[in-house]
Design an enzyme around this catalytic site. Structure first.
Site, mmCIF file in Angstrom:
data_model
loop_
_atom_site.group_PDB
_atom_site.id
_atom_site.type_symbol
_atom_site.label_atom_id
_atom_site.label_comp_id
_atom_site.label_asym_id
_atom_site.label_seq_id
_atom_site.Cartn_x
_atom_site.Cartn_y
_atom_site.Cartn_z
ATOM 1 N N CYS A 255 131.333 -0.934 23.684
ATOM 2 C CA CYS A 255 131.997 -2.142 24.151
ATOM 3 C C CYS A 255 130.982 -2.931 24.954
ATOM 4 C CB CYS A 255 133.175 -1.764 25.021
ATOM 5 S SG CYS A 255 134.080 -3.194 25.559
ATOM 6 N N GLN B 214 123.615 17.640 22.695
ATOM 7 C CA GLN B 214 124.894 18.052 22.099
ATOM 8 C C GLN B 214 124.770 19.352 21.309
ATOM 9 O OE1 GLN B 214 127.720 16.547 22.819
ATOM 10 N NE2 GLN B 214 127.025 14.610 23.704
ATOM 11 N N THR C 85 119.076 11.147 29.866
ATOM 12 C CA THR C 85 118.579 9.768 29.795
ATOM 13 C C THR C 85 117.167 9.731 30.374
ATOM 14 O OG1 THR C 85 120.821 8.906 30.007
ATOM 15 C CG2 THR C 85 119.031 7.382 30.516
ATOM 16 N N THR D 174 112.963 15.046 45.462
ATOM 17 C CA THR D 174 113.530 16.286 46.017
ATOM 18 C C THR D 174 114.473 16.924 45.000
ATOM 19 O OG1 THR D 174 113.397 15.299 48.195
ATOM 20 C CG2 THR D 174 114.845 17.208 47.969
ATOM 21 N N ALA E 31 123.027 19.009 31.924
ATOM 22 C CA ALA E 31 123.975 20.024 32.406
ATOM 23 C C ALA E 31 125.429 19.673 32.093
ATOM 24 C CB ALA E 31 123.806 20.196 33.921
HETATM 25 N N1 PLP Z 1 121.691 12.021 24.565
HETATM 26 C C1 PLP Z 1 122.866 12.332 23.986
HETATM 27 C C2 PLP Z 1 122.897 12.776 22.570
HETATM 28 C C3 PLP Z 1 124.045 12.226 24.728
HETATM 29 O O1 PLP Z 1 125.206 12.538 24.146
HETATM 30 C C4 PLP Z 1 123.978 11.789 26.067
HETATM 31 C C5 PLP Z 1 125.213 11.627 26.864
HETATM 32 O O2 PLP Z 1 126.058 10.825 26.610
HETATM 33 C C6 PLP Z 1 122.726 11.490 26.624
HETATM 34 C C7 PLP Z 1 121.609 11.613 25.837
HETATM 35 C C8 PLP Z 1 122.582 11.060 28.058
HETATM 36 O O3 PLP Z 1 122.682 12.195 28.867
HETATM 37 P P1 PLP Z 1 122.810 12.084 30.467
HETATM 38 O O4 PLP Z 1 124.227 11.745 30.753
HETATM 39 O O5 PLP Z 1 122.425 13.450 30.951
HETATM 40 O O6 PLP Z 1 121.839 11.067 30.924
#
Ligand code: PLP
Length: 379
Positions: free
Chosen positions: A327, A175, A71, A233, A196
């Protein structure tokens, strides 16, 4: 009660070895930026993990920046381009994760959505058309593998097209990492987000890998960490877990054991679903079935069934799967991915996602089919 976990695309279990190594790291204060011996040990661990993560995506270690997850990685790249080039266009596929789709909500740039075909693959002809439609384009962002369908996107072709039109290219490879081979250079990707916890590492840690464009988007300021590219950090224990998980995942992809374990399970599951549907005289749709897909994901809708009640019934039987729908404020919204693929609201609201990993067994899938058959029988 027996528990069956089939939701690896949401988050994956962390092995005992990785948990133990992370716990060992946390027993000592290791600020990787400190100059004393314990700090220097922390630095050694971080740099070792950087090499492991870099190998997973085929990047030089110096071009991997640790962060809190995908994210953050997605927001870092998208927001950099919106704020640096506010009059230029940004194109993102219509099936991206919300971490991409909503990353520009607080900026003055509205991302334009690239359509996908009915099988879930990005429509490259439509993208070419959009790229030629006047106006400078700063960035194109398309994910490597869709989190709901498991459909693999033609990343090298899309990156080449973006570059031909003077745009840089970002790929959310969350993914794909640890499931299919990745070489950031061969794919010509400029920025790649990975996380990770989707590949056997801990939650709350990820990385942004850079290709050769020489641009470094920065979101967080206020410290010199990660060569000033990401202040804060370092999460040393998390980074160590991420490194270990990356090395294991890379080896499994390279020697073929990941797909060798999961493809037969996926084929078994899809056959069992079709058999069950025909016994109960139901129509079943396996989304993206005729597209290239990763071996661990099956997204399906059984006609006349809602995903919410199915999920709850399966949960009572100890089975954890997921749905594609979101949802919000108490109502289930149709999956934006399936909607983009042309599915009706009923089909797009009814989808169930089974996502598997190396620990998944055929016995678990049998338990899932048995539990699902009970639900279908009741409808
Ligand atoms: N992008 C994709 C395709 C994801 O499947 C996800 C997780 O649900 C994310 C981004 C977000 O990843 P993170 O949980 O590391 O922020």
């Amino acid at each position: 009660m027996r528990r069956v976990y089939l939701d690896y695309n949401a988050t994956s279990p962390v092995s005992a070895d990785i948990c133990d190594s992370m716990a060992d790291i946390m027993r000592y204060p290791r600020n990787a930026s400190a100059v004393h011996a314990m700090g220097r040990e922390g630095r050694k661990h971080v740099e070792h993990a950087r090499r492991q993560v870099a190998t997973l995506v085929g990047a030089p270690p110096a071009q991997v920046i640790f962060n809190s997850g995908a994210t953050e990685g997605d927001n870092t790249v998208l927001q950099h381009f919106a704020r640096s080039y506010p009059s230029e266009r940004i194109l993102v596929s219509s099936i991206e994760h919300p971490a991409v789709l909503e990353a520009l909500d607080d900026t003055n740039v509205a991302p334009e959505h690239i359509p996908v075909r009915a099988n879930g693959v990005v429509n490259v002809d439509a993208l070419a058309q959009m790229l030629s439609n006047g106006g400078k384009i700063s960035l194109v962002s398309v994910m490597m593998v869709n989190n709901e369908t498991g459909v693999i996107q033609p990343i090298a072709d899309i990156a080449a097209l973006a570059h031909k039109h003077g745009a840089l290219f970002h790929c959310d490879a969350v993914q794909g990492a640890g499931r299919i081979p990745i070489d950031i250079t061969a794919l010509s990707v400029d920025f790649m987000s990975i996380s990770a916890h989707k590949l056997g590492g801990p939650q709350g840690v990820g990385a942004l890998a850079f290709g050769s464009c020489g641009v470094t988007p920065i979101l967080l300021h206020g410290g010199g960490q990660e060569k000033k590219a990401r202040a804060g950090t370092e999460n040393v224990a998390g980074i160590v877990g991420f490194g270990m998980a990356s090395e294991i995942a890379h080896n499994r992809v390279t020697d073929g054991s990941y797909t060798a374990h999961l493809a037969p399970l996926r084929d078994y599951l899809e056959r069992a679903l079709s058999d069950m549907a025909s016994v109960h005289k139901k129509t079943i749709i396996i989304h993206g079935a005729d597209a290239p897909r990763v071996a661990n994901t099956v997204l399906f809708t059984i006609e006349g069934m809602t995903s919410e009640s199915t999920l709850m019934a399966l949960d009572l039987d100890g089975i954890a799967v997921s749905n594609g729908s979101a949802c919000s404020s108490g109502t289930v919204q149709p999956s934006h991915v399936l909607t983009a693929m042309g599915a009706s609201p009923e089909i797009a609201t009814g989808a169930i996602r089974v996502s598997m990993g190396m620990r998944t067994t055929q016995a678990e899938l049998e338990a899932f089919i048995t539990a699902l058959t009970k639900v279908v029988g009741r409808v």
